[in-house]
Design a protein around this motif. Structure first.
Motif, PDB file in Angstrom:
ATOM      1  N   UNK A   1      55.920-123.129  45.145  1.00  0.00           N
ATOM      2  CA  UNK A   1      55.305-124.290  45.792  1.00  0.00           C
ATOM      3  C   UNK A   1      54.725-125.213  44.730  1.00  0.00           C
ATOM      4  N   UNK A   2      55.295-126.381  44.592  1.00  0.00           N
ATOM      5  CA  UNK A   2      54.843-127.312  43.539  1.00  0.00           C
ATOM      6  C   UNK A   2      53.473-127.907  43.838  1.00  0.00           C
ATOM      7  N   UNK A   3      52.986-127.771  45.090  1.00  0.00           N
ATOM      8  CA  UNK A   3      51.668-128.303  45.415  1.00  0.00           C
ATOM      9  C   UNK A   3      50.539-127.398  44.940  1.00  0.00           C
ATOM     10  N   UNK A   4      50.847-126.156  44.616  1.00  0.00           N
ATOM     11  CA  UNK A   4      49.829-125.209  44.176  1.00  0.00           C
ATOM     12  C   UNK A   4      49.839-125.116  42.651  1.00  0.00           C
ATOM     13  N   UNK A   5      48.779-125.609  42.033  1.00  0.00           N
ATOM     14  CA  UNK A   5      48.702-125.607  40.573  1.00  0.00           C
ATOM     15  C   UNK A   5      48.473-124.201  40.051  1.00  0.00           C
ATOM     16  N   UNK A   6      49.018-123.938  38.875  1.00  0.00           N
ATOM     17  CA  UNK A   6      48.837-122.635  38.235  1.00  0.00           C
ATOM     18  C   UNK A   6      47.531-122.547  37.456  1.00  0.00           C
ATOM     19  N   UNK A   7      46.860-123.677  37.280  1.00  0.00           N
ATOM     20  CA  UNK A   7      45.625-123.713  36.500  1.00  0.00           C
ATOM     21  C   UNK A   7      44.622-124.652  37.151  1.00  0.00           C
ATOM     22  N   UNK A   8      43.340-124.309  37.072  1.00  0.00           N
ATOM     23  CA  UNK A   8      42.297-125.187  37.605  1.00  0.00           C
ATOM     24  C   UNK A   8      42.130-126.437  36.753  1.00  0.00           C
ATOM     25  N   UNK A   9      42.768-126.466  35.588  1.00  0.00           N
ATOM     26  CA  UNK A   9      42.694-127.636  34.706  1.00  0.00           C
ATOM     27  C   UNK A   9      43.826-128.625  34.966  1.00  0.00           C
ATOM     28  N   UNK A  10      44.645-128.374  35.982  1.00  0.00           N
ATOM     29  CA  UNK A  10      45.702-129.304  36.351  1.00  0.00           C
ATOM     30  C   UNK A  10      45.102-130.566  36.962  1.00  0.00           C
ATOM     31  N   UNK A  11      45.952-131.596  37.069  1.00  0.00           N
ATOM     32  CA  UNK A  11      45.488-132.920  37.479  1.00  0.00           C
ATOM     33  C   UNK A  11      44.751-132.920  38.818  1.00  0.00           C
ATOM     34  N   UNK A  12      45.373-132.368  39.861  1.00  0.00           N
ATOM     35  CA  UNK A  12      44.773-132.452  41.190  1.00  0.00           C
ATOM     36  C   UNK A  12      43.463-131.679  41.305  1.00  0.00           C
ATOM     37  N   UNK A  13      43.377-130.430  40.834  1.00  0.00           N
ATOM     38  CA  UNK A  13      42.079-129.743  40.888  1.00  0.00           C
ATOM     39  C   UNK A  13      40.974-130.498  40.152  1.00  0.00           C
ATOM     40  N   UNK A  14      41.307-131.096  39.018  1.00  0.00           N
ATOM     41  CA  UNK A  14      40.290-131.811  38.251  1.00  0.00           C
ATOM     42  C   UNK A  14      39.818-133.056  38.998  1.00  0.00           C
TER      43      UNK A  14
ATOM     44  N   UNK B   1      35.750-128.017  49.430  1.00  0.00           N
ATOM     45  CA  UNK B   1      35.795-126.645  48.924  1.00  0.00           C
ATOM     46  C   UNK B   1      37.152-126.007  49.217  1.00  0.00           C
ATOM     47  N   UNK B   2      37.610-126.142  50.456  1.00  0.00           N
ATOM     48  CA  UNK B   2      38.904-125.563  50.811  1.00  0.00           C
ATOM     49  C   UNK B   2      40.047-126.282  50.108  1.00  0.00           C
ATOM     50  N   UNK B   3      39.953-127.605  49.989  1.00  0.00           N
ATOM     51  CA  UNK B   3      41.006-128.374  49.338  1.00  0.00           C
ATOM     52  C   UNK B   3      41.170-128.016  47.880  1.00  0.00           C
ATOM     53  N   UNK B   4      40.052-127.837  47.195  1.00  0.00           N
ATOM     54  CA  UNK B   4      40.132-127.459  45.782  1.00  0.00           C
ATOM     55  C   UNK B   4      40.745-126.071  45.633  1.00  0.00           C
ATOM     56  N   UNK B   5      40.369-125.166  46.518  1.00  0.00           N
ATOM     57  CA  UNK B   5      40.936-123.813  46.473  1.00  0.00           C
ATOM     58  C   UNK B   5      42.418-123.840  46.851  1.00  0.00           C
TER      59      UNK B   5
END
Length: 402
Positions: free
Chosen positions: A206-219, A329-333
């Motif tokens: 799933x390309x919408x789920x980042x592998x790292x919290x430092x990816x663009x969308x989580x940041x 909170x849920x969106x970031x997770x």
């Protein structure tokens, strides 16, 4: 949802954990109601009492990422227990503060404990109830709403019967029965649940789920969370002081008004359902605009009407706490793979609470320069609007960015 055990039993055990979070919320909401009494007793100016009102959030923010790392070495249940012990002890000791420095210390330590509990509970709920992560995350804010209703009213009642120290003592001791319930009635298969191999594989594709919290969308979501925190805790930190010192409301009336914010937070479960069913980004944008409008209005006289202030406090609480907090909170997770849930929980807590630590101080300084109404519009409304803009940017595909 992981189904190796009874869903009914899992919900009951998670409800016990949520019950302990009510105590967390009560402790957090108590100080702002007593701020005027603490200020007079310790001879503090408005910016200092504003800082003391929100400095606990610095403790919460500082503890966010380290707690996420701690969860890789210690069971989530034990982190919850340790958090309750810390914030309850710090709340108790606040009653014995002798000056500004030790007051800040106790408030800071209470935030550390509250963050440990919150981060662990977010990880527990969003990992076990994996198909309903927004509802699981919003259930925390729902129980926060209950505590936000009970805390100010019960605290003001105790204040009226005794002295300003007694509410801190009572609330600090309230953590003891919660510890007993958790120790006796929660099990590791809920608190220490891991994502299944199938879920990990689905998310890997799933390309919408980042592998790292430092990816663009989580940041970007983390930065949006920071501005939302400045709006939320500007209100929570000094709004009761505005009601008492500018509009002349008694402590009990101010507590009633602020409790309507907690009543609005009870919409969290509905907000989580909206986020799970529809696009949470759209939900966030719409309710951040509602937050900006209602949050600016509550810092105006509103004809000195208790019920008008209660009404707009409810709208603000429902929008920013019931809808925005839940979906941030849920969106970031959701923006990262499920085996990074603990890290995303820690990032959310750090992003929300580190900037929020200075929300009361900033609003106090703005008030000295612009007065209460303009300051409320600048901070409460302005930060909510900036957060809404960041949500839009976070949803833009990378290929459209210049």
């Amino acid at each position: 949802m992981i189904k190796s055990h009874s869903t009914k039993v899992a919900v009951i055990m998670f409800s016990i954990l949520l019950l302990s979070y009510i105590i967390n919320a009560m402790d957090r909401q108590l100080f702002s109601i007593l701020a005027t009494d603490v200020r007079n007793s310790l001879d503090l100016d408005l910016p200092k009492i504003g800082l003391a009102s929100t400095i606990f959030t610095l403790g919460m923010g500082v503890a966010g990422i380290p707690t996420a790392l701690l969860l890789t070495r210690m069971s989530r249940k034990n982190v919850v227990i340790l958090g309750i012990i810390l914030f309850s002890a710090a709340t108790f000791m606040t009653a014995y503060a002798k000056g500004f420095s030790d007051l800040l210390l106790y408030r800071f330590l209470s935030g550390l404990g509250e963050a440990m509990q919150l981060t662990a509970l977010l990880a527990i709920g969003t990992t076990y109830f994996i198909r309903h992560r927004a509802v699981a995350a919003s259930s925390l804010n729902f129980t926060f709403g209950i505590g936000a209703i009970i805390g100010p009213i019960f605290g003001a009642f105790i204040l009226n019967q005794f002295h300003w120290q007694m509410p801190f003592i009572v609330f600090g001791l309230a953590g003891i029965p919660m510890l007993v319930l958790i120790l006796l009635f929660t099990r590791a298969w809920l608190t220490e649940a891991k994502p299944t191999e199938q879920q990990i594989q689905i998310e890997a594709n799933n390309t919408d789920s980042a592998q790292s919290i430092l990816s663009r969308k989580p940041i970007l979501l983390a930065i949006a969370t920071a501005f939302a925190g400045l709006s939320i805790y500007g209100y929570l930190g000094l709004y009761p002081t505005f009601l008492r010192e500018s509009l002349g409301f008694h402590a009990q009336d101010a507590a009633k008004i602020v409790s309507f914010y907690g009543l609005g937070a009870l919409l969290s479960l509905f907000g989580g359902w909206l986020g799970d069913k529809y696009n949470y980004n759209k939900v966030l944008f719409f309710f951040l605009i509602i937050s900006a409008i209602s949050g600016g209005l509550v810092f105006t006289p509103l004809n000195h009407s208790l019920w008008l202030h209660a009404l707009f406090s409810f709208v603000f609480g429902g929008a920013i706490s019931g809808m925005v907090y839940s979906n941030l909170s849920a969106g970031l997770i959701k923006s990262v793979v499920s085996n990074k849930a603990s890290q995303a929980s820690g990032l959310f807590v750090a992003s929300l609470y580190i900037p929020a630590a200075f929300a009361g101080y900033i609003l106090g300084q703005l008030k000295d320069h612009f007065g209460w109404s303009y300051s409320g519009i600048i901070q409460i409304s302005g930060c909510a609007i900036i957060s809404a803009i960041l949500i839009i940017i976070a949803t833009l595909p990378v290929k459209y960015r210049k």
